[in-house]
Design a protein around this motif. Structure first.
Motif, mmCIF file in Angstrom:
data_model
loop_
_atom_site.group_PDB
_atom_site.id
_atom_site.type_symbol
_atom_site.label_atom_id
_atom_site.label_comp_id
_atom_site.label_asym_id
_atom_site.label_seq_id
_atom_site.Cartn_x
_atom_site.Cartn_y
_atom_site.Cartn_z
ATOM 1 N N UNK A 109 0.814 -1.235 0.000
ATOM 2 C CA UNK A 109 0.000 0.000 0.000
ATOM 3 C C UNK A 109 0.838 1.272 0.000
ATOM 4 N N UNK A 110 1.650 1.462 -1.045
ATOM 5 C CA UNK A 110 2.420 2.692 -1.182
ATOM 6 C C UNK A 110 1.518 3.808 -1.706
ATOM 7 N N UNK A 111 1.847 5.070 -1.426
ATOM 8 C CA UNK A 111 1.001 6.175 -1.900
ATOM 9 C C UNK A 111 0.783 6.168 -3.404
ATOM 10 N N UNK A 112 1.858 5.956 -4.186
ATOM 11 C CA UNK A 112 1.702 5.960 -5.643
ATOM 12 C C UNK A 112 0.848 4.786 -6.110
ATOM 13 N N UNK A 113 0.961 3.647 -5.422
ATOM 14 C CA UNK A 113 0.152 2.478 -5.784
ATOM 15 C C UNK A 113 -1.318 2.737 -5.501
ATOM 16 N N UNK A 114 -1.621 3.305 -4.337
ATOM 17 C CA UNK A 114 -3.015 3.580 -3.988
ATOM 18 C C UNK A 114 -3.615 4.620 -4.917
ATOM 19 N N UNK A 115 -2.821 5.618 -5.308
ATOM 20 C CA UNK A 115 -3.318 6.609 -6.263
ATOM 21 C C UNK A 115 -3.669 5.957 -7.585
ATOM 22 N N UNK A 116 -2.780 5.080 -8.072
ATOM 23 C CA UNK A 116 -3.047 4.383 -9.330
ATOM 24 C C UNK A 116 -4.258 3.468 -9.209
ATOM 25 N N UNK A 117 -4.432 2.814 -8.066
ATOM 26 C CA UNK A 117 -5.572 1.914 -7.882
ATOM 27 C C UNK A 117 -6.893 2.681 -7.876
ATOM 28 N N UNK A 162 -9.942 13.544 -7.539
ATOM 29 C CA UNK A 162 -10.703 12.792 -6.528
ATOM 30 C C UNK A 162 -9.790 11.792 -5.822
ATOM 31 N N UNK A 163 -8.937 11.110 -6.597
ATOM 32 C CA UNK A 163 -8.029 10.136 -5.997
ATOM 33 C C UNK A 163 -7.073 10.803 -5.012
ATOM 34 N N UNK A 164 -6.485 11.921 -5.426
ATOM 35 C CA UNK A 164 -5.552 12.623 -4.544
ATOM 36 C C UNK A 164 -6.260 13.145 -3.301
ATOM 37 N N UNK A 165 -7.480 13.659 -3.466
ATOM 38 C CA UNK A 165 -8.216 14.186 -2.319
ATOM 39 C C UNK A 165 -8.523 13.076 -1.317
ATOM 40 N N UNK A 166 -8.963 11.919 -1.805
ATOM 41 C CA UNK A 166 -9.288 10.814 -0.902
ATOM 42 C C UNK A 166 -8.035 10.320 -0.175
ATOM 43 N N UNK A 167 -6.925 10.205 -0.895
ATOM 44 C CA UNK A 167 -5.695 9.736 -0.263
ATOM 45 C C UNK A 167 -5.187 10.717 0.793
ATOM 46 N N UNK A 168 -5.256 12.011 0.496
ATOM 47 C CA UNK A 168 -4.767 13.003 1.455
ATOM 48 C C UNK A 168 -5.716 13.171 2.630
#
Length: 623
Positions: free
Chosen positions: A240-248, A272-278
């Motif tokens: 679950x790396x940040x770049x992996x979760x963003x791509x997923x 939306x992906x970046x907002x959810x991750x942050x």
């Protein structure tokens, strides 16, 4: 009456907006990493403690000796602790261990250019460090995910060898979970191909495209299930790396839109992906990998389609990603891989073939192990072609342009000028070009300023002298650890190569190659004069290790060891660097012969200074 209703409506909307803003700040404050009541950091006073937990990261080799790992703590503690092991053993991630050692807080950065390991660990939720004196293995059981990763890594190395095997494993699982040789990573970095070794959206796209190609004629539920299954496999392998979760997140949204045959909006999906991750992990905003991944994806979405109207997509894609990540490279690394675009243009087909090959190899390793070695033999040609391309590109002249690390405000100015060319803002492009040229000229002006930089570290001190773009180094420690630190300092200052370096300590055999990569002229405990244009070091025979540093028209005394002060009055020094705190009598004498003196152990405001700097055009700067 109408105005009253309008005022009441606005008042309600402003009230709701203010409430949402307060809730947002409260949520981000709650989610920000901080130690809880059971975290061992509250006991970090340098005393001996005993902790239990599971090794939560692969064993990493440190320089010059020892290893590092991460301990996920068991009750009665919670959180994680950074482990510094005095020697490297055959321990594996996931093993349950009991460790004993000295607990402390991670030390702050000795210099901004050398990175702040303590802050980086804190953003990842690790607030304590244990200097291990004893480690006892309690349980060797590993979870199924770790067993799968280790099994695939071992199979790849057995079938392809110690060099090709880890490369194929990294193309499948990412370099974060695969131990790659340092030299290979440095070559990929110099060629501008580091992203190929990191699990990212490119690898997910290849995997997802392969799976969907097999079920393209199936019904929507089947395609959705197959796509989600491929993403789950990718998450398991890469972690679950940040770049992996963003791509997923982007992949899930794009898959649903594609199956429903609706037109997707990739930039909206990215936001939306970046907002959810942050929202979930606000500290990821400061993660360098997350920043590079997000900006490169934005470049592919916004700029690449416009570039494809002027050139082929094979050139537009790497060029857009390189331009969008350029400000971050200047901010974090201070070097620019100048051949990154042509290298990516040539390497993209090879990386795609090898990524598909690594996926197929993983399937064979799990289902038909006897066929793995013959299949990997078929991959030898593209693998050797990729390695040859990386090595050739890394050895080209000016493969890396040393710009020096730019300040944050200068990067903002540079990015503002660059955005006029990356975005559809034709009217502002002449002004943007002027801003880019001005920021570049200012940084070039700074690189040619005279400077004396002193950095203290546990193993010794580094003294970097610059004169009109040229540079030299004096180090009191000749270990490989100090050499790596000197290399990072050199890169951050924008110095391509040192004129000469002086080591005031006998050099170790394993560190000779490292030091000679920094300069072609390495002098160990020199007798006489080491000189280049505007820079020289003259040893003093009566005091071993001491000497006179000439920086332009300024003369500095370098005295890392105790010495006799009787002959100092005739030297006419502008400054002194002292390796020990002076007595009152010596201090009075030194102040009489030098304008400034610097001691490696002089306390300032109750703290020991970590670095000191003098810049020619800015006068004397404090600690």
């Amino acid at each position: 009456m109408v105005y009253l209703r309008l005022f009441q409506t606005l008042q309600r909307k402003w009230g709701i907006g203010l409430l949402l803003l307060v809730l947002l700040f409260g949520w981000l404050h709650w989610r920000w990493p901080r130690p809880d009541a059971l975290d061992p950091v509250w006991q970090a006073d340098g005393k001996q403690v005993q902790l239990r937990g599971r090794l939560g990261a692969p064993i990493q080799r440190l320089m010059p000796t020892g290893c590092r790992s991460l301990l996920v703590l068991d009750f009665p503690h919670s959180g994680r602790s950074d482990l510094i092991l005095p020697k490297c053993g055959l321990w594996q991630e996931g093993w349950r261990v009991q460790v004993q050692g000295r607990l402390q807080k991670p030390s702050p950065a000795v210099h901004p250019l050398l990175g702040d390991g303590g802050q980086r660990l804190a953003l990842q939720g690790t607030f304590s460090r244990l200097i291990v004196s004893n480690l006892e293995v309690l349980d060797k059981k590993q979870g199924p995910v770790l067993q799968l990763r280790q099994h695939l890594n071992n199979k790849f190395q057995q079938a392809a060898g110690p060099e090709v095997g880890p490369l194929l494993a990294a193309l499948l699982m990412g370099s974060a979970v695969v131990d790659l040789p340092d030299q290979l990573k440095q070559q990929f970095r110099a060629a501008g191909l580091s992203h190929a070794l990191a699990a990212s959206g490119f690898h997910l796209t290849v995997l997802l495209g392969l799976v969907l190609a097999f079920v393209r004629r199936g019904k929507p539920p089947l395609r959705l299930t197959a796509g989600l299954g491929a993403m789950l496999v990718f998450l398991v392998l890469a972690g679950p790396q940040p770049s992996v979760l963003r791509a997923l997140l982007m992949g899930v949204a794009a898959l649903i839109i594609e199956i429903n045959e609706e037109r997707s909006k990739p930039f909206g999906l990215l936001l939306i992906s970046l907002m959810l991750l942050l929202l979930w992990q606000p500290a990821w905003l400061w993660d360098v990998g997350f920043q590079l991944s997000a900006t490169a994806t934005a470049g592919l979405i916004i700029t690449a389609p416009r570039l494809e109207k002027r050139c082929h997509s094979l050139l537009a894609v790497p060029l857009a990603a390189w331009l969008w990540t350029l400000p971050l490279q200047l901010l974090h690394f201070g070097v620019v891989p100048i051949y990154a675009v042509p290298a990516n243009l040539i390497a993209s087909p090879l990386i795609s073939i090898l990524t598909l090959g690594s996926i197929a190899s993983a399937v064979l390793a799990l289902m038909l192990p006897p066929l793995l070695a013959p299949f990997i033999w078929l991959l030898q040609l593209p693998v050797q072609a990729l390695l040859l391309l990386v090595q050739f590109t890394a050895q080209l002249p000016l493969a890396l342009i040393f710009t020096g690390r730019l300040s944050a405000w200068l990067v903002l100015i540079f990015s503002a000028g660059l955005s006029a060319w990356l975005l559809p803002l034709k009217r502002w492009r002449p002004l943007g070009l002027l801003v880019i040229i001005s920021a570049s000229a200012y940084q070039l002006f700074c690189l040619f300023q005279d400077q004396l930089l002193l950095v203290h570290q546990a193993s010794g001190s580094l003294l970097m002298a610059r004169y009109k773009g040229r540079a030299a180094l004096i180090s009191t420690d000749a270990s490989e650890f100090s050499c790596r630190r000197a290399g990072r300092l050199q890169q951050g200052l924008g110095i391509a190569r040192l004129d000469w370096l002086v080591l005031l300590d006998p050099i170790a055999t394993d560190a000779q190659t490292c030091w000679r990569q920094l300069s072609g002229l390495v002098q160990v405990l020199p007798q006489g004069v080491v000189r280049s244009e505007g820079l020289s070091f003259k040893s003093l025979p009566e005091s071993p290790g001491a000497g006179l540093l000439q920086l332009g028209d300024r003369r500095w005394g370098v005295f890392p060891q105790p010495f006799k002060t009787s002959s100092l009055s005739a030297l006419g020094l502008d400054g002194l660097w002292l390796g020990r705190p002076p007595s009152r009598r010596e201090l009075a004498l030194w102040q009489g012969v030098a304008k400034v003196w610097v001691s490696a152990e002089k306390p300032v405001n109750g703290r020991l200074p970590q670095h000191w700097q003098f810049t020619g055009t800015r006068g004397w700067l404090g600690w």
